[in-house]
Write an enzyme that holds these catalytic residues in place. Structure first.
Site, PDB file in Angstrom:
ATOM      1  N   GLY A  81       0.316 -52.800  -2.167  1.00  0.00           N
ATOM      2  CA  GLY A  81      -0.654 -52.902  -0.957  1.00  0.00           C
ATOM      3  C   GLY A  81      -1.427 -51.556  -0.969  1.00  0.00           C
TER       4      GLY A  81
ATOM      5  CB  SER B 234      -1.378 -60.613 -12.820  1.00  0.00           C
ATOM      6  OG  SER B 234      -0.427 -59.855 -13.772  1.00  0.00           O
TER       7      SER B 234
ATOM      8  CE  LYS C 295       0.975 -62.521 -10.606  1.00  0.00           C
ATOM      9  NZ  LYS C 295       2.266 -62.483 -10.541  1.00  0.00           N
TER      10      LYS C 295
ATOM     11  CG  HIS D  18       0.150 -64.179 -15.319  1.00  0.00           C
ATOM     12  ND1 HIS D  18       1.239 -63.340 -15.132  1.00  0.00           N
ATOM     13  CD2 HIS D  18      -0.635 -63.358 -16.246  1.00  0.00           C
ATOM     14  CE1 HIS D  18       1.100 -62.169 -15.316  1.00  0.00           C
ATOM     15  NE2 HIS D  18      -0.070 -61.973 -16.018  1.00  0.00           N
ATOM     16  CG  ASN D  19       4.674 -63.941 -12.897  1.00  0.00           C
ATOM     17  OD1 ASN D  19       3.298 -63.522 -13.004  1.00  0.00           O
ATOM     18  ND2 ASN D  19       5.258 -63.534 -11.731  1.00  0.00           N
TER      19      ASN D  19
ATOM     20  CD  GLU E 293       5.060 -60.770 -16.676  1.00  0.00           C
ATOM     21  OE1 GLU E 293       6.134 -59.860 -15.985  1.00  0.00           O
ATOM     22  OE2 GLU E 293       4.153 -61.070 -15.910  1.00  0.00           O
TER      23      GLU E 293
END
Length: 483
Positions: free
Chosen positions: A14, A128, A183, A186-187, A190
């Site tokens: 953040g 990401s 996402k 994506h992970n 990964e």
């Protein structure tokens, strides 16, 4: 002066996103449930920048330009719902709530629908790149209510990583939970990448007999070619790092028990739900599970010795075989991830831009790699491409690499070296390229014991038949369906 956007949650992601936004000329309001954190941030890293602290939600909302844009960078799950419940009474129709955490895509779909009924626009944005990416330019994958995109687009594309021609690694993904779904995939990819790289390292160490420093040199060299990627780059750095306490190679003092936060598991469970064969990604998840059984593995290692088969190949030649095997396995893992997105899009009624997704992953994110340009090119050439393996570049590449790949997996088996992702990717490839599989026997077995029916090779698809295998079963069959 009012803020262009507000961010709730001042953990490292953040804070760094806020600093990134401010560096791109946006005014940002910052709020944290623990208000001491707000004061510390505003007087510290944010001092002198276009960042405004808020010490209550009411003050936070009052600082925002209309339509208000409130981005949540907090722990996924119930905490997000609780914060949304507190925000909604303070907002007006047309205001926007953005969830930038690692939320499950189904939660983002639910939140999009629920908030739309109250006139609030919801965006579920996958982010990401880790803390470094958040500060200097992440990959951002937004989905949710399409009406929100025009309002958040300048900010998101302004802070996102850029490819060489300046194109931002951020574009609208799709409705409802599509952003967080992409996402999640994506992970999952990964997970596969990290496991395959660790297997390549293990092969170089335990079969080729290279030192950590020599392995680091190999990964540095690989990073100059088709394997060029962030994860290959940092692997070389990791293998050169020394432990300050002992002077040993850092990698040798790290316990071989890998943690996980759940996104790889979500990818695998979702793949099962939609019938997508993401076996390599699932194996990477299971690899972390078996790594966690450290005490059991130590006990088992004392009971079972490995094979005693001499390895006679020249180390440099074997290293090249491992490089080709890693790239072929990587292609299959990405093919599985893209196949999952395609099948999920059909299931949920989404239209996903697969080439655009590759572009979003080209910079800023953890899986950023040179060959994502080839993936984008494949979908630019054939937008409705069913599988990356059917693209000319990937078909030629994997065909030219498969002999090396098979030799590596065979040597790993002969030497007793654990390579679940390499071998799973090869099994996926062999299954996908085989016109007639042995699963006709599986279907016959199902029909034998459960009258589950089967299709025939000499009849059109979609027609189902049942055989009275024993002469005692009669002609009654189960209804035909697939999960």
């Amino acid at each position: 002066m009012q803020s262009d956007i507000g961010v709730i949650g001042l953990a490292v992601m953040g804070e760094n996103l806020i600093l990134n936004m401010a560096s791109k000329g946006f005014t940002v309001s910052a709020f944290n449930r623990t208000t001491e954190k707000v004061k510390e941030f505003v007087e510290g890293h944010a001092a002198g920048k276009s960042i405004v602290g808020a010490y209550s939600l009411q003050e936070f909302v009052s600082q925002l330009k209309r339509p208000r844009k409130a981005m949540l960078m907090i722990k996924a799950g119930s905490a997000v719902d609780a914060m949304i419940a507190q925000l909604v009474p303070l907002l007006e129709p047309g205001d926007i709530i953005i969830d930038g955490g690692n939320s499950h895509y189904a939660d983002s779909t639910r939140r999009t629908r629920e908030l739309a009924q109250k006139g609030i626009l919801f965006v579920g944005a996958g982010v990401s790149g880790g803390e470094e990416g958040a500060l200097h330019g992440p990959s951002i994958m937004p989905g949710g209510n399409p009406a929100a995109w025009e309002h958040v687009k300048p900010i998101f594309q302004g802070i996102a990583a850029k490819v060489a021609d300046g194109t931002p690694c951020c574009d609208w993904v799709g409705p409802e939970g599509a952003g967080h779904f992409v996402k999640m995939v994506h992970n999952g990819i990964e997970y596969g990448d990290m496991q395959m790289i660790s297997e390549a390292y293990s092969l170089l160490r335990h079969i080729a007999g290279l030192s950590n420093a020599q392995c680091a040199d190999v990964f540095t060299q690989w990073n100059q070619g088709e394997l060029d990627s962030f994860l290959i780059e940092i692997t070389a750095d990791i293998l050169r790092k020394k432990d300050e306490q002992t002077g040993q190679d850092m990698i040798d003092v790290i316990l071989d028990a890998a943690g996980q936060k759940g996104t790889g598991k979500w990818t695998s469970v979702t793949a099962l739900d939609v019938g997508a064969p993401t076996s390599t990604i699932a194996e990477a998840v299971f690899a972390r599970c078996i790594s966690a059984l450290k005490d059991e593995r130590i006990a088992a290692s004392k009971l079972f010795g490995g094979p005693q088969i001499p390895f006679t190949m020249e180390p440099r030649a074997f290293t090249e075989l491992v490089r080709q095997a890693l790239y072929a396995s990587k292609i299959c893992s990405y093919a599985q991830g893209y196949q999952l997105m395609r099948m999920a899009a059909l299931e949920f009624g989404w239209e996903l831009n697969y080439g655009g997704i590759a572009l979003m992953w080209r910079e800023g994110c953890i899986i950023r790699a040179r060959f994502l340009e080839n993936i984008k090119g494949a979908y630019d050439h054939t937008p409705n491409l069913q599988n990356l393996l059917l693209d000319e570049y990937f078909a030629k590449t994997i065909s030219s690499h498969q002999n090396a790949w098979r030799q590596v997996v065979a040597q790993a088996v002969l030497q007793g070296v654990w390579v679940p992702a390499f071998s799973s990717a090869l099994a996926y490839f062999d299954g996908y390229r085989t016109a007639t599989l042995s699963t006709n026997l599986v279907q016959a077995q199902r029909d034998y014991f459960g009258a589950h029916t089967y299709e025939r090779t000499d009849q059109p698809r979609g027609q189902f038949f049942h055989t009275n295998w024993t002469g005692r079963g009669g002609t009654t069959s189960s209804s035909s369906y697939n999960v």
